[in-house]
Scaffold this motif. Structure first.
Motif, PDB file in Angstrom:
ATOM      1  N   GLY A   1       1.109  -1.065  -0.123  1.00 13.76           N
ATOM      2  CA  GLY A   1       0.295   0.162   0.261  1.00 13.76           C
ATOM      3  C   GLY A   1       0.729   0.984   0.094  1.00 13.76           C
ATOM      4  O   GLY A   1       1.947   1.456  -1.086  1.00 13.76           O
ATOM      5  N   VAL A   2       0.586   1.767   0.645  1.00 18.18           N
ATOM      6  CA  VAL A   2       0.856   3.431   0.910  1.00 18.18           C
ATOM      7  C   VAL A   2       2.694   3.314   1.153  1.00 18.18           C
ATOM      8  O   VAL A   2       3.403   4.033   0.719  1.00 18.18           O
ATOM      9  N   ALA A   3       2.827   2.215   2.428  1.00 17.51           N
ATOM     10  CA  ALA A   3       4.898   2.166   2.356  1.00 17.51           C
ATOM     11  C   ALA A   3       5.348   1.748   1.214  1.00 17.51           C
ATOM     12  O   ALA A   3       6.471   2.297   1.103  1.00 17.51           O
ATOM     13  N   LYS A   4       4.855   0.653   0.031  1.00 12.15           N
ATOM     14  CA  LYS A   4       5.600   0.376  -0.860  1.00 12.15           C
ATOM     15  C   LYS A   4       5.421   1.313  -1.752  1.00 12.15           C
ATOM     16  O   LYS A   4       6.511   1.745  -1.891  1.00 12.15           O
ATOM     17  N   GLU A   5       4.088   2.525  -1.855  1.00 19.30           N
ATOM     18  CA  GLU A   5       4.717   3.126  -2.808  1.00 19.30           C
ATOM     19  C   GLU A   5       5.705   4.438  -2.366  1.00 19.30           C
ATOM     20  O   GLU A   5       6.714   5.365  -2.764  1.00 19.30           O
ATOM     21  N   LEU A   6       5.232   4.927  -1.369  1.00 20.42           N
ATOM     22  CA  LEU A   6       6.985   5.890  -0.452  1.00 20.42           C
ATOM     23  C   LEU A   6       7.746   5.148  -0.367  1.00 20.42           C
ATOM     24  O   LEU A   6       8.771   6.106  -1.122  1.00 20.42           O
ATOM     25  N   ILE A   7       8.211   4.201  -0.418  1.00 19.66           N
ATOM     26  CA  ILE A   7       9.624   3.600  -0.251  1.00 19.66           C
ATOM     27  C   ILE A   7      10.120   3.564  -2.425  1.00 19.66           C
ATOM     28  O   ILE A   7      11.334   3.939  -2.364  1.00 19.66           O
ATOM     29  N   LEU A   8       9.311   2.997  -3.053  1.00 16.94           N
ATOM     30  CA  LEU A   8       9.826   3.161  -4.459  1.00 16.94           C
ATOM     31  C   LEU A   8       9.500   4.763  -5.012  1.00 16.94           C
ATOM     32  O   LEU A   8      10.305   4.729  -5.185  1.00 16.94           O
ATOM     33  N   ASP A   9       8.841   5.222  -4.891  1.00 21.74           N
ATOM     34  CA  ASP A   9       8.719   6.552  -5.028  1.00 21.74           C
ATOM     35  C   ASP A   9      10.586   6.894  -4.574  1.00 21.74           C
ATOM     36  O   ASP A   9      11.003   7.498  -5.667  1.00 21.74           O
ATOM     37  N   TYR A  10      10.605   6.772  -3.147  1.00 20.84           N
ATOM     38  CA  TYR A  10      11.860   7.308  -3.176  1.00 20.84           C
ATOM     39  C   TYR A  10      13.263   6.806  -3.524  1.00 20.84           C
ATOM     40  O   TYR A  10      14.231   7.489  -3.679  1.00 20.84           O
ATOM     41  N   LYS A  11      13.023   5.583  -3.351  1.00 20.89           N
ATOM     42  CA  LYS A  11      14.281   4.985  -4.177  1.00 20.89           C
ATOM     43  C   LYS A  11      14.388   5.046  -6.015  1.00 20.89           C
ATOM     44  O   LYS A  11      15.298   5.190  -6.264  1.00 20.89           O
ATOM     45  N   ASP A  12      12.734   4.730  -6.750  1.00 17.86           N
ATOM     46  CA  ASP A  12      13.120   4.863  -7.844  1.00 17.86           C
ATOM     47  C   ASP A  12      12.923   5.787  -8.771  1.00 17.86           C
ATOM     48  O   ASP A  12      12.508   6.150 -10.196  1.00 17.86           O
ATOM     49  N   GLY A  13      12.246   6.779  -7.839  1.00 22.45           N
ATOM     50  CA  GLY A  13      11.478   8.041  -8.497  1.00 22.45           C
ATOM     51  C   GLY A  13      12.232   8.837  -8.292  1.00 22.45           C
ATOM     52  O   GLY A  13      11.734  10.435  -8.960  1.00 22.45           O
ATOM     53  N   ASN A  14      13.676   9.290  -7.436  1.00 28.77           N
ATOM     54  CA  ASN A  14      13.874  10.170  -7.931  1.00 28.77           C
ATOM     55  C   ASN A  14      13.709  11.539  -6.465  1.00 28.77           C
ATOM     56  O   ASN A  14      13.380  12.647  -7.091  1.00 28.77           O
ATOM     57  N   GLU A  15      12.256  10.579  -5.525  1.00 24.43           N
ATOM     58  CA  GLU A  15      11.777  11.934  -4.474  1.00 24.43           C
ATOM     59  C   GLU A  15      13.012  11.869  -3.173  1.00 24.43           C
ATOM     60  O   GLU A  15      12.166  11.593  -2.399  1.00 24.43           O
ATOM     61  N   GLY A 158      33.199  -8.266  12.235  1.00 26.62           N
ATOM     62  CA  GLY A 158      34.103  -7.404  13.011  1.00 26.62           C
ATOM     63  C   GLY A 158      34.617  -7.114  14.432  1.00 26.62           C
ATOM     64  O   GLY A 158      34.979  -5.661  14.237  1.00 26.62           O
ATOM     65  N   GLY A 159      33.286  -7.883  14.873  1.00 22.36           N
ATOM     66  CA  GLY A 159      33.879  -7.371  16.556  1.00 22.36           C
ATOM     67  C   GLY A 159      32.314  -6.981  17.067  1.00 22.36           C
ATOM     68  O   GLY A 159      33.105  -6.929  18.713  1.00 22.36           O
ATOM     69  N   ALA A 160      31.433  -7.040  16.417  1.00 20.76           N
ATOM     70  CA  ALA A 160      29.881  -6.567  16.920  1.00 20.76           C
ATOM     71  C   ALA A 160      29.456  -7.577  17.565  1.00 20.76           C
ATOM     72  O   ALA A 160      29.288  -8.674  17.131  1.00 20.76           O
ATOM     73  N   ARG A 161      28.804  -6.702  18.798  1.00 22.81           N
ATOM     74  CA  ARG A 161      28.403  -8.125  19.518  1.00 22.81           C
ATOM     75  C   ARG A 161      27.027  -8.687  19.316  1.00 22.81           C
ATOM     76  O   ARG A 161      26.310  -9.251  19.357  1.00 22.81           O
ATOM     77  N   GLU A 162      26.098  -7.271  19.243  1.00 27.21           N
ATOM     78  CA  GLU A 162      24.689  -7.092  19.111  1.00 27.21           C
ATOM     79  C   GLU A 162      24.409  -6.261  17.688  1.00 27.21           C
ATOM     80  O   GLU A 162      24.629  -5.487  17.790  1.00 27.21           O
ATOM     81  N   VAL A 163      23.488  -6.595  16.539  1.00 22.27           N
ATOM     82  CA  VAL A 163      23.091  -6.054  15.774  1.00 22.27           C
ATOM     83  C   VAL A 163      21.658  -5.833  15.747  1.00 22.27           C
ATOM     84  O   VAL A 163      21.140  -7.038  15.819  1.00 22.27           O
ATOM     85  N   VAL A 164      20.516  -5.126  16.001  1.00 18.14           N
ATOM     86  CA  VAL A 164      19.863  -4.784  15.564  1.00 18.14           C
ATOM     87  C   VAL A 164      19.115  -4.164  14.892  1.00 18.14           C
ATOM     88  O   VAL A 164      19.631  -2.872  14.154  1.00 18.14           O
ATOM     89  N   VAL A 165      18.275  -5.014  14.374  1.00 21.11           N
ATOM     90  CA  VAL A 165      17.777  -3.890  13.003  1.00 21.11           C
ATOM     91  C   VAL A 165      16.481  -3.526  12.417  1.00 21.11           C
ATOM     92  O   VAL A 165      15.404  -3.445  13.308  1.00 21.11           O
ATOM     93  N   THR A 166      16.513  -2.231  12.076  1.00 21.10           N
ATOM     94  CA  THR A 166      15.548  -1.153  11.913  1.00 21.10           C
ATOM     95  C   THR A 166      15.206  -0.262  10.649  1.00 21.10           C
ATOM     96  O   THR A 166      15.963  -1.220   9.834  1.00 21.10           O
ATOM     97  N   VAL A 167      13.545  -1.362  10.288  1.00 21.95           N
ATOM     98  CA  VAL A 167      13.512  -0.783   8.185  1.00 21.95           C
ATOM     99  C   VAL A 167      12.333   0.475   8.226  1.00 21.95           C
ATOM    100  O   VAL A 167      11.050   0.190   9.627  1.00 21.95           O
ATOM    101  N   ALA A 168      11.789   1.440   7.486  1.00 20.49           N
ATOM    102  CA  ALA A 168      10.942   1.794   7.690  1.00 20.49           C
ATOM    103  C   ALA A 168       9.476   0.728   7.431  1.00 20.49           C
ATOM    104  O   ALA A 168       8.629   1.185   7.375  1.00 20.49           O
ATOM    105  N   ALA A 169       9.470  -0.065   6.724  1.00 20.79           N
ATOM    106  CA  ALA A 169       9.072  -1.227   5.942  1.00 20.79           C
ATOM    107  C   ALA A 169       9.092  -2.982   5.487  1.00 20.79           C
ATOM    108  O   ALA A 169      10.510  -2.872   5.965  1.00 20.79           O
ATOM    109  N   ARG A 170       8.251  -2.969   6.152  1.00 22.72           N
ATOM    110  CA  ARG A 170       8.539  -4.544   5.834  1.00 22.72           C
ATOM    111  C   ARG A 170       7.445  -5.193   4.904  1.00 22.72           C
ATOM    112  O   ARG A 170       6.069  -4.870   4.715  1.00 22.72           O
ATOM    113  N   VAL A 171       8.135  -5.982   3.782  1.00 21.07           N
ATOM    114  CA  VAL A 171       7.007  -6.907   2.583  1.00 21.07           C
ATOM    115  C   VAL A 171       7.409  -8.316   2.845  1.00 21.07           C
ATOM    116  O   VAL A 171       8.299  -8.107   2.945  1.00 21.07           O
ATOM    117  N   TRP A 172       6.403  -9.116   2.537  1.00 23.71           N
ATOM    118  CA  TRP A 172       6.453 -10.396   2.095  1.00 23.71           C
ATOM    119  C   TRP A 172       5.238 -11.089   2.013  1.00 23.71           C
ATOM    120  O   TRP A 172       4.399 -10.120   1.239  1.00 23.71           O
TER     121      TRP A 172
END
Length: 172
Positions: A1-15, A158-172
Motif C-alpha cells: 500500500g502506502v508504504a510500498k509507494e513511499l519507498i518506491l517513489d523514494y528509491k526509484d522515483g528520485n523523490e 568485525g567485532g560487534a556483539r549484537e546487531v538490531v535491525v530497524t526498517v521503515a517497512a516490511r514486505v512479504w
C-alpha cells in the motif's frame, strides 16, 4: 500500500525529499515510539514492547547502496536516511559496510535466491578499526531478511556483539 509507494517513489522515483520521512519512521523504531510487529513466523523480533534503542546502541550503520544503484540514482539513499536518523537519535553513524561483490537486484528474486544472492555480499571497509558492541542496522525495507542478515554477519565478524535491525517497512 502506502508504504510500498513511499519507498518506491523514494528509491526509484528520485523523490529525495522523502528521505526525512523514511528516516522519521526508522527513528521512531529506534526511539521506541513505533511498536515492533511480529515476524513472518509469528515470533517477535528483538522486543515484545516498545524499547528505546538509544539507551542500548553505540552506533548506527546503514545498509550501503550497490554501486549500480548509486550510479542510477546519483546518491546512496540509505546514507541520506541514516544521516537524518543519526541527527534525530543522537547516535553516531558509522560508514563501515561496503559491498564485497556484485549481487543481483533482490526485487527480482524469490526468498531462497535472495538468501543465496546475499551470502557474503558485505564486508567491512578497509579502514575500520574495532566495532562497538551494540549496533543498530538501518535499511528501508525488510522482505526476507537476506540483506540485513548478510550485513549483520559482516558486522559481527568485525567485532560487534549484537546487531538490531530497524526498517521503515516490511514486505512479504
Amino acid at each position: 500500500g502506502v508504504a510500498k509507494e513511499l519507498i518506491l517513489d523514494y528509491k526509484d522515483g528520485n523523490e529525495v525529499r522523502l528521505d526525512a520521512l523514511v528516516a522519521e519512521l526508522i527513528s521512531g523504531a529506534i526511539s521506541g515510539v513505533v511498536h515492533p510487529s511480529p515476524g513472518v513466523d509469528g515470533t517477535r523480533f528483538a522486543h515484545d514492547r516498545p524499547f528505546d534503542l538509544r539507551c542500548w546502541a553505540d552506533a548506527l550503520v546503514a545498509i550501503p547502496t550497490s554501486a549500480a544503484a548509486r550510479r542510477r540514482r546519483g546518491y546512496d539513499h540509505m546514507e541520506r536516511v541514516a544521516r537524518h536518523c543519526a541527527r534525530s537519535t543522537g547516535l553516531p553513524l558509522l560508514p563501515v559496510l561496503r559491498h564485497a561483490r556484485t549481487v543481483a537486484d533482490q526485487r527480482t528474486l524469490g526468498a531462497r535466491e535472495r538468501k543465496l544472492n546475499r551470502q557474503g555480499s558485505f564486508e567491512l571497509a578497509e579502514d575500520v578499526g574495532h566495532l562497538p558492541p551494540h549496533i543498530v542496522l538501518v535499511d528501508d525495507v525488510f522482505t526476507t531478511g537476506a540483506t540485513t542478515s548478510a550485513a549483520a554477519a559482516a558486522l559481527v565478524a568485525g567485532g560487534a556483539r549484537e546487531v538490531v535491525v530497524t526498517v521503515a517497512a516490511r514486505v512479504w
